[in-house]
Design a protein around this motif. Structure first.
Motif, PDB file in Angstrom:
ATOM      1  N   ASP A   1       0.632  -1.259  -0.054  1.00 38.47           N
ATOM      2  CA  ASP A   1      -0.221   0.079  -0.067  1.00 38.47           C
ATOM      3  C   ASP A   1       0.997   1.102  -0.002  1.00 38.47           C
ATOM      4  N   GLN A   2       1.723   1.188   1.036  1.00 35.84           N
ATOM      5  CA  GLN A   2       2.804   2.325   0.797  1.00 35.84           C
ATOM      6  C   GLN A   2       3.650   2.572  -0.589  1.00 35.84           C
ATOM      7  N   ASP A   3       4.040   1.595  -1.277  1.00 32.37           N
ATOM      8  CA  ASP A   3       4.693   1.816  -2.393  1.00 32.37           C
ATOM      9  C   ASP A   3       3.859   2.093  -3.463  1.00 32.37           C
ATOM     10  N   ALA A   4       2.410   1.750  -3.411  1.00 31.63           N
ATOM     11  CA  ALA A   4       1.475   2.013  -4.424  1.00 31.63           C
ATOM     12  C   ALA A   4       0.895   3.530  -4.244  1.00 31.63           C
ATOM     13  N   SER A   5       1.107   3.980  -2.925  1.00 25.49           N
ATOM     14  CA  SER A   5       0.486   5.102  -2.813  1.00 25.49           C
ATOM     15  C   SER A   5       1.778   6.231  -2.723  1.00 25.49           C
ATOM     16  N   ALA A   6       2.770   5.977  -3.267  1.00 28.94           N
ATOM     17  CA  ALA A   6       4.161   6.879  -3.262  1.00 28.94           C
ATOM     18  C   ALA A   6       3.506   8.130  -4.199  1.00 28.94           C
TER      19      ALA A   6
ATOM     20  N   ILE B   1      -4.986  10.949   6.591  1.00 28.00           N
ATOM     21  CA  ILE B   1      -4.482  10.248   7.797  1.00 28.00           C
ATOM     22  C   ILE B   1      -4.997   9.011   8.029  1.00 28.00           C
ATOM     23  N   GLN B   2      -6.283   8.683   7.700  1.00 25.30           N
ATOM     24  CA  GLN B   2      -6.862   7.507   8.105  1.00 25.30           C
ATOM     25  C   GLN B   2      -6.151   6.456   7.235  1.00 25.30           C
ATOM     26  N   ASN B   3      -5.840   6.909   6.013  1.00 28.27           N
ATOM     27  CA  ASN B   3      -5.108   5.955   5.062  1.00 28.27           C
ATOM     28  C   ASN B   3      -3.865   5.534   5.687  1.00 28.27           C
ATOM     29  N   TYR B   4      -2.995   6.757   6.341  1.00 29.41           N
ATOM     30  CA  TYR B   4      -2.018   6.497   6.744  1.00 29.41           C
ATOM     31  C   TYR B   4      -1.577   5.717   7.870  1.00 29.41           C
ATOM     32  N   LEU B   5      -2.708   6.009   8.802  1.00 29.52           N
ATOM     33  CA  LEU B   5      -2.879   4.968   9.904  1.00 29.52           C
ATOM     34  C   LEU B   5      -2.805   3.521   9.754  1.00 29.52           C
TER      35      LEU B   5
ATOM     36  N   ARG C   1      -2.145   2.117   6.908  1.00 27.06           N
ATOM     37  CA  ARG C   1      -0.931   1.622   6.387  1.00 27.06           C
ATOM     38  C   ARG C   1       0.269   1.142   7.412  1.00 27.06           C
ATOM     39  N   ILE C   2       0.663   1.999   8.509  1.00 30.07           N
ATOM     40  CA  ILE C   2       1.362   1.898   9.394  1.00 30.07           C
ATOM     41  C   ILE C   2       1.124   0.797  10.395  1.00 30.07           C
ATOM     42  N   ALA C   3      -0.388   0.576  10.468  1.00 27.20           N
ATOM     43  CA  ALA C   3      -0.777  -0.472  11.369  1.00 27.20           C
ATOM     44  C   ALA C   3      -0.565  -1.782  10.641  1.00 27.20           C
ATOM     45  N   GLY C   4      -0.561  -1.953   9.367  1.00 23.68           N
ATOM     46  CA  GLY C   4      -0.254  -3.191   8.471  1.00 23.68           C
ATOM     47  C   GLY C   4       1.522  -3.199   8.532  1.00 23.68           C
ATOM     48  N   LYS C   5       2.082  -2.162   8.369  1.00 24.03           N
ATOM     49  CA  LYS C   5       3.525  -2.149   8.215  1.00 24.03           C
ATOM     50  C   LYS C   5       4.114  -2.507   9.562  1.00 24.03           C
ATOM     51  N   THR C   6       3.772  -1.810  10.429  1.00 27.85           N
ATOM     52  CA  THR C   6       4.601  -1.989  11.830  1.00 27.85           C
ATOM     53  C   THR C   6       3.822  -2.507  12.857  1.00 27.85           C
TER      54      THR C   6
ATOM     55  N   THR D   1       4.430  10.739   5.068  1.00 28.38           N
ATOM     56  CA  THR D   1       3.923  10.245   6.465  1.00 28.38           C
ATOM     57  C   THR D   1       3.246  11.494   7.047  1.00 28.38           C
ATOM     58  N   LEU D   2       2.967  11.260   8.460  1.00 30.74           N
ATOM     59  CA  LEU D   2       2.016  12.022   9.266  1.00 30.74           C
ATOM     60  C   LEU D   2       2.415  13.582   9.394  1.00 30.74           C
ATOM     61  N   PRO D   3       3.636  13.898   9.694  1.00 33.64           N
ATOM     62  CA  PRO D   3       3.888  15.167   9.366  1.00 33.64           C
ATOM     63  C   PRO D   3       3.542  15.909   8.305  1.00 33.64           C
TER      64      PRO D   3
END
Lengths: 325, 325
Positions: A151-156, A163-167, A169-174, A240-242
């Protein structure tokens, strides 16, 4: 962080961590010379082994059986390692924490196969726990991780994600692997459903905070200690978030958006983007979000007696918020 | 091979194979559009599904429980698919069986992650068998496969390897997954130790023959049907059985060795190498070796009653020896 500090941080399980280290050592004993060289390279950098420590600490809240907990800890660390190995290939990263990456030393083709081999070893190791449910959970964590990475790579370079998408993504990734460590440790120790759920929530929340801080450090961290320049995420198009908060709060003529969409003057525009992120409130807002995840993590484990292990889990939360690289 | 022929070949389990197909379909239902597109691409080419058929056929020799056998069949096919996806990245292959590879369509980075995601799904699927020993066997098969691939890559352009090394390589790369299919199917069906061992030997020997024939076809196969030119292995520096035999039997001024060590005139030298392999007895000697593995496979299952399933296993051996692409 020195070994001394880690032994304080990991409290009651610090000494048992040597067993995880031994288990990781054991997969390096391979009779295929090129494979042995590669395994030596990627497993030699003694990391913090944070995830295995979470497995052991969680296991203290039930029947603390190292014959089961150590293989899960080892498997999770291997999974983490394999995923870094593949990430570095995917990103074309040449160094990580100041050391050359596997793909920098051995070439991409061999490194892809090396990652697969480490995945295979992780899968084999987790079956040594003797628990099919824990093995299944582990496979699901890997699924979520790779899906998050995809998802991260496809969203680059996509400035339209929120932000919902970001959360997610990191929920999955980390966070999924952190959650797997604490939930799996609790399951192996025969904890109750409620205890397992509490430790899962702790691990998940800690993982979310960990990644948010990681993403903040990409703007503020010590470049020498991180072994990479600030702004690496933006450079790869990872928003990312910031950076997201900045685009949300300052939508007009935003330097992050300008950089992401820029075809030229990228170096200069990157510095503009970094400067504005650093000079506004978005880093503090991001940090607040990390803090609130750590609060949630601590709340989740407040049901347990105030053992040394619980204190370690709380200390680890503090450490995650305070790290500088 | 048409679906019609396959249904004859797979005999008593042919109809149940649709359940494996459904299970593979199910992982394509993903809500992440780029991931869905990639899964559609790599899973759409309906292959022969030889390995899942071996799982079901082996299961007929005990308690034929499709709730356990189908997930193992699906998992093994996914593992096979993921490994092809990564192989194509590693080799930079742009087409496979006449269709563009995933890395040709989507780029290397996404394709590495796609392979990881399919591995993760395979690992999750195998846990649905409900058997930890079978799950463990599956992880060990993945270990052997990736180790075989690594060995092959590390040995590329090395003219000093012998036939024993070749056999060890293809045992890992190919035969281990065939053995996993038949051994795992037998285990899930609750076969006796002796029956499990017999089916394992069948699968292993079939896999060895399969790979030897594959390697022969790289010299003699129908280029259109294979979707790649003859000599692809040599071009990548992979020295297979026929080439090794040629170097062993004609050590002086050998055209294979000349090609492998050549810095220039590679196209011309490749044609010389192919021509000599084709004009000497080495292809027939290689084929004899494949035949002897099939004999060993048939001997192993001769202890079973002459059921339709056993006849299918024998037919599959014949098919492996007779295929032209």
């Amino acid at each position: 962080m020195t070994t001394m500090q880690l032994s304080t941080l990991y409290g009651p399980v610090a000494e048992d961590m040597i067993l995880v280290e031994d288990m990781l050592e054991s997969i390096k004993r391979d009779d295929l010379p090129p494979l042995k060289r590669m395994l030596d390279h990627v497993l030699q950098s003694r990391g913090k082994r944070l995830r295995p420590a979470l497995v052991l600490l969680s296991g203290t809240f039930g029947d603390y059986n190292l014959n089961k907990l150590v293989p899960l800890g080892g498997a999770i660390e291997l999974l983490h390692t394999a995923s870094l190995v593949h990430d570095d290939v995917v990103d074309g990263a040449l160094s990580r924490r100041g050391r050359p990456t596997a793909n920098a030393v051995f070439d991409n083709a061999m490194t892809v196969l090396l990652g697969d081999y480490i995945f295979a070893n992780a899968a084999e190791m987790v079956t040594r726990t003797g628990s099919l449910p824990v093995t299944r959970l582990f496979a699901l964590a890997l699924q979520k991780m790779t899906r998050g990475e995809l998802d991260q790579d496809a969203s680059a370079f996509d400035v339209g994600k929120d932000i919902q998408n970001y959360l997610a993504r990191i929920a999955g990734k980390t966070a999924s692997l952190f959650a797997n460590a604490t939930e799996g440790g609790a399951m192996l120790a025969g904890c109750t459903e409620g205890e397992i759920e509490a430790l899962r929530t702790y691990g998940y929340s800690l993982g979310m905070a960990f990644q948010i801080v990681d993403d903040i450090l990409d703007f503020t961290g010590d470049e020498a200690e991180m072994g990479k320049p600030c702004g690496s995420d933006l450079l790869e198009g990872t928003i990312t978030l910031p950076a997201m908060l900045l685009m949300e709060r300052y939508p007009k003529d935003n330097p992050v958006k300008r950089f992401i969409l820029a075809k030229r003057d990228r170096a200069e525009r990157l510095q503009d983007a970094l400067a504005m992120v650093r000079s506004t409130e978005v880093l503090e807002v991001s940090m607040d979000m990390a803090r609130s995840y750590i609060r949630r993590a601590n709340e989740a484990i407040s049901q347990f007696p105030a053992t040394d292990a619980r204190r370690s889990l709380t200390d680890i939360g503090e450490y995650v918020l305070s790290r500088r690289s």
